[in-house]
Design a protein around this motif. Structure first.
Motif, PDB file in Angstrom:
ATOM      1  N   TYR A 186      53.054 -17.743 137.184  1.00  0.00           N
ATOM      2  CA  TYR A 186      53.736 -19.035 137.062  1.00  0.00           C
ATOM      3  C   TYR A 186      54.807 -19.040 135.955  1.00  0.00           C
TER       4      TYR A 186
ATOM      5  N   CYS B  67      48.919 -32.820 133.818  1.00  0.00           N
ATOM      6  CA  CYS B  67      49.404 -31.758 134.706  1.00  0.00           C
ATOM      7  C   CYS B  67      50.056 -30.672 133.860  1.00  0.00           C
ATOM      8  N   CYS B  68      49.337 -30.252 132.834  1.00  0.00           N
ATOM      9  CA  CYS B  68      49.936 -29.390 131.791  1.00  0.00           C
ATOM     10  C   CYS B  68      50.145 -27.960 132.258  1.00  0.00           C
TER      11      CYS B  68
ATOM     12  N   ASP C 195      44.747 -30.627 133.260  1.00  0.00           N
ATOM     13  CA  ASP C 195      45.197 -30.147 134.571  1.00  0.00           C
ATOM     14  C   ASP C 195      43.966 -29.983 135.451  1.00  0.00           C
ATOM     15  N   PHE C 196      44.155 -30.044 136.786  1.00  0.00           N
ATOM     16  CA  PHE C 196      42.983 -29.851 137.646  1.00  0.00           C
ATOM     17  C   PHE C 196      42.876 -28.447 138.207  1.00  0.00           C
TER      18      PHE C 196
ATOM     19  N   TRP D 257      61.758 -28.879 128.105  1.00  0.00           N
ATOM     20  CA  TRP D 257      60.495 -29.237 127.437  1.00  0.00           C
ATOM     21  C   TRP D 257      60.769 -29.651 125.994  1.00  0.00           C
TER      22      TRP D 257
ATOM     23  N   ALA E  38      55.180 -32.942 132.691  1.00  0.00           N
ATOM     24  CA  ALA E  38      56.396 -32.187 133.007  1.00  0.00           C
ATOM     25  C   ALA E  38      56.211 -31.479 134.344  1.00  0.00           C
TER      26      ALA E  38
END
Ligand SMILES: C[S@@+](CC[C@H](N)C(=O)[O-])C[C@H]1O[C@@H](n2cnc3c(N)ncnc32)[C@H](O)[C@@H]1O
Length: 254
Positions: A38, A76-77, A101-102, A54, A145
């Motif tokens: 990612y 949602c980091c 985050d999930f 950012w 973000a």
């Protein structure tokens, strides 16, 4: 600005998703599948401009990050780059900064990067942005973000942010937009033709980089998003375009 119907759910709909639950599951699986690559993909595909976005977002909330009593949540980091930018902006302040985050795989990368970061590391929590495990009126700042766009229900996401914010607390949503004019035309060629191919090549996974331009196309235009924010309970809402509107920061105060 006309009212937006509250009965129509608007949110991310990855290919094959038939309802909110399957949309959320598809999003989580997608990010989990690209977690190992990612960061590399982000930096390559954005020519490193993501770092500037950012930083700029974190700077916009320096009034909060530098307060030692501040509680900050980065939703949602992912692998934590926005969260780390907030931490750096906070400097020596003892502000509590939390990334949520999930996707477990994304959080594992964030945790690994924490070890290498200087100073007080952020804390990480596995949680769904639509059902946060925090009491109401808890945070001074909630950011997100490039994550908010992936929620299965944008209005529910905004309401949940309002719930966990203290009165007077602020929200900052950084996400992609669609630039207009000549720049927009060039950008669309890149975003729809080149980026999905390069993304698929580097990640080795086909779906996510076709989903990305589709999800940006579906995301509300700034005026509509600001109306949704007002309806969710935000005041002083604004949108600031970054880099010709390729990205932009939505702000609001509870
Ligand atoms: C494009 S990444 C952004 C990561 C990071 N904020 C950044 O700027 O690089 C989107 C992230 O949102 C997370 N996400 C999407 N929907 C979510 C939800 N309902 N609850 C929690 N996290 C979610 C995904 O797992 C993914 O890590």
């Amino acid at each position: 600005m006309p009212e937006i119907s509250k009965s129509t759910v608007v949110g991310a709909t990855p290919e094959g998703a038939s309802d909110q639950r399957s949309a959320a599951r598809a999003v989580r699986e997608m990010f989990t599948s690209i977690a190992p690559r990612y960061d590399l993909l982000n930096h390559v595909l954005s020519f490193n401009i993501d770092r500037m976005w950012w930083r700029r977002t974190a700077r916009a909330f320096a009034n909060i990050t530098t307060r030692s009593d501040a509680r900050i949540l980065d939703l949602c980091c992912g692998t934590g780059d926005m969260t780390f930018a907030l931490r750096r902006q906070a400097g020596k302040s003892a502000a509590q900064i939390l990334g949520a985050d999930f996707s477990h795989a994304m959080l594992q990368r964030a945790t690994a990067k924490s070890g290498a970061a200087n100073g007080v590391a952020p804390r990480w929590i596995e949680a769904d942005a639509l059902n946060l495990p925090f009491p109401s009126a808890h945070f001074d700042l909630v950011t997100s973000a490039f994550g908010f766009r992936n929620l299965a229900d944008y209005d529910a996401g905004l309401r949940e942010i309002v719930r966990v914010l203290r009165p007077g607390g602020e929200c900052g949503i950084l996400d992609f937009g669609e630039p207009k004019g000549m720049m927009g035309q060039l950008y669309r060629i890149y975003f729809k033709q080149i980026l999905p191919r390069v993304g698929t090549m580097i990640s080795g996974v086909r779906g996510p980089y076709a989903y990305l331009p589709a999800s940006v196309e579906r995301f509300p235009e700034p005026e509509e998003m600001l109306t949704r924010m007002r309806q969710a309970g935000f005041a002083e809402v604004s949108w600031t375009p970054y880099t010709f509107g390729i990205a932009g920061l939505y702000r609001g105060r509870k």
